[in-house]
Enzyme design. Structure first.
Site, PDB file in Angstrom:
ATOM      1  CG  HIS A  32      -6.823  -5.194   1.467  1.00 53.07           C
ATOM      2  ND1 HIS A  32      -6.324  -6.106   2.372  1.00 53.07           N
ATOM      3  CD2 HIS A  32      -8.020  -4.787   1.954  1.00 53.07           C
ATOM      4  CE1 HIS A  32      -7.176  -6.225   3.391  1.00 53.07           C
ATOM      5  NE2 HIS A  32      -8.210  -5.446   3.154  1.00 53.07           N
ATOM      6  CG  HIS A  81      -2.010  -1.006   1.202  1.00 55.39           C
ATOM      7  ND1 HIS A  81      -2.940  -1.087   0.189  1.00 55.39           N
ATOM      8  CD2 HIS A  81      -2.306  -2.007   2.077  1.00 55.39           C
ATOM      9  CE1 HIS A  81      -3.777  -2.096   0.443  1.00 55.39           C
ATOM     10  NE2 HIS A  81      -3.408  -2.676   1.567  1.00 55.39           N
ATOM     11  CG  ASP A  97      -5.200  -9.957   3.052  1.00 56.31           C
ATOM     12  OD1 ASP A  97      -4.751 -10.500   2.027  1.00 56.31           O
ATOM     13  OD2 ASP A  97      -5.019  -8.748   3.319  1.00 56.31           O
ATOM     14  CG  ASP A 117      -2.912  -8.248   0.428  1.00 59.12           C
ATOM     15  OD1 ASP A 117      -2.187  -8.619   1.366  1.00 59.12           O
ATOM     16  OD2 ASP A 117      -3.956  -7.566   0.593  1.00 59.12           O
TER      17      ASP A 117
HETATM   18 ZN   LIG Z   1      -4.418  -7.049   2.447  1.00 52.97          ZN
END
Ligand SMILES: [Zn+2]
Length: 343
Positions: free
Chosen positions: A198, A160, A285, A196
């Site tokens: 996200h 991120h 995740d 991931d």
């Molecule tokens: Zn994540």
């Protein structure tokens, strides 16, 4: 397979984060890597190697110098202003407000360099983040030496982290630092595959105008999930990088049948690009019981995910990103690595 482990990761251990309007224990905490370490031992994967030191240069190649200086000094300035404990932001420059005047006050600087309120900075966060990047570089170096698979098991995660902002538990973009370094050292093309849950907004932003690094993301649709403001299917790169970003957003509840179809599409795009190296941002995740994710992958899906990626036949660097179902991490990560190794 070579495995590099961030033995000093636990120095980044904040007291809590802001979640659901409350101050809650950090999801991104040292127990994550302890669980992976135990799982690697159970699976007889190892040894766990230490990182070398590549200096700040490779990090400065993907992050802004002013941002890195902020990260290095932030907690000291925070303490000097009379606060102890972890750093949280107070205010952000909204549209129409100025970003060109860097505030003197630490609270103003935090607002300039943070993009969310859920990512605390502790006294040793900078050191842990730097060590994570060095670990990713150490693992990447083995690929240049002919190794086929290397795993950098670091925290905090990185995908991120933007060129000049932190958020999503990420401060330095370990995968981007390593991918850029591999690209520059070898003069060859590199593909980044981010699996991931996200969207890897930071990695996308860092390479958005580049044609020598393809970035492919398989993630929860940002209309409905963090990081909300990047990761849509119509983001495809800009300038010379046009056509070298691919986003495959997926709906909540996504299971392996749907996921694996999109993973095949991601791998086809990577094969068409023809890279010499693959960097995989691996987040666990996507697991059905992850407290921060809403996909439905199960333990047996991770070896299959690794095997699907292995069929690309590329030297691969795996960099650890998210994954918060701590009890399952020790099975998910070795499962994925074994699938990748045997494919
Ligand atoms: Zn994540």
């Amino acid at each position: 397979m070579r495995i590099f482990f961030a033995h000093g990761h636990a120095i980044h251990d904040c007291a809590g984060e802001i979640k659901d309007g409350k101050f809650a224990p950090c999801f991104e905490n040292p127990r994550r890597l302890e669980a992976i370490c135990a799982g690697l031992a159970r699976a007889r994967l190892g040894p766990l190697e230490k990182s070398g030191d590549f200096g700040l240069g490779p990090i400065l190649d993907v992050h802004e110098a002013g941002y890195l200086a902020f990260l290095r000094e932030a907690h000291q300035e925070w303490r000097a202003s009379g606060r102890d404990g972890d750093i949280f932001p107070l205010a952000w420059p909204g549209p129409g407000m100025r970003r060109d005047r860097i505030p003197v006050a630490i609270d103003g600087k935090i607002g300039l360099y943070a993009f969310d309120s859920g990512t605390p900075i502790g006294a040793q966060t900078w050191q842990a983040a730097c060590d994570g990047a060095q670990l990713a570089l150490s693992a990447a170096k083995t690929l240049l030496g002919g190794e086929r698979l290397a795993f950098a098991c670091a925290r905090p995660p990185g995908h991120h982290a933007m060129p000049g902002q932190y958020g999503g538990y990420c401060f330095i973009n370990n995968a981007a630092v390593a991918a850029n370094w591999l690209c520059r050292q070898s003069g060859r093309k590199v593909a980044v595959l981010d699996v991931d849950y996200h969207h890897g907004n930071g990695t996308q932003a860092i390479f958005y105008a580049r044609e020598d690094v393809l970035v492919v993301n398989l993630h929860a649709d940002p209309r409905d999930e963090y990081p909300f403001f990047l990761g849509h299917a119509d983001e495809t790169g800009e300038g010379p990088g046009y056509g070298y970003t691919l986003n495959l957003p997926l709906a909540p509840g996504c299971d392996w049948a749907t996921y694996s179809r999109h993973l095949e599409a991601a791998c086809e795009a990577i094969a068409a690009f023809g890279p010499d190296f693959l960097v995989v941002s691996f987040g666990a995740d996507t697991f059905v019981d992850d407290p921060l994710g809403r996909f439905r992958l199960t333990l047996e899906d991770y070896p299959a995910m690794g095997a699907a990626i292995a069929r690309l036949g590329l030297p691969a660097l795996v960099v650890m990103e998210g994954g918060y179902a701590i009890e399952a991490l020790g099975d998910i990560v070795p499962g994925f690595l074994n699938g990748l190794n045997s494919g």
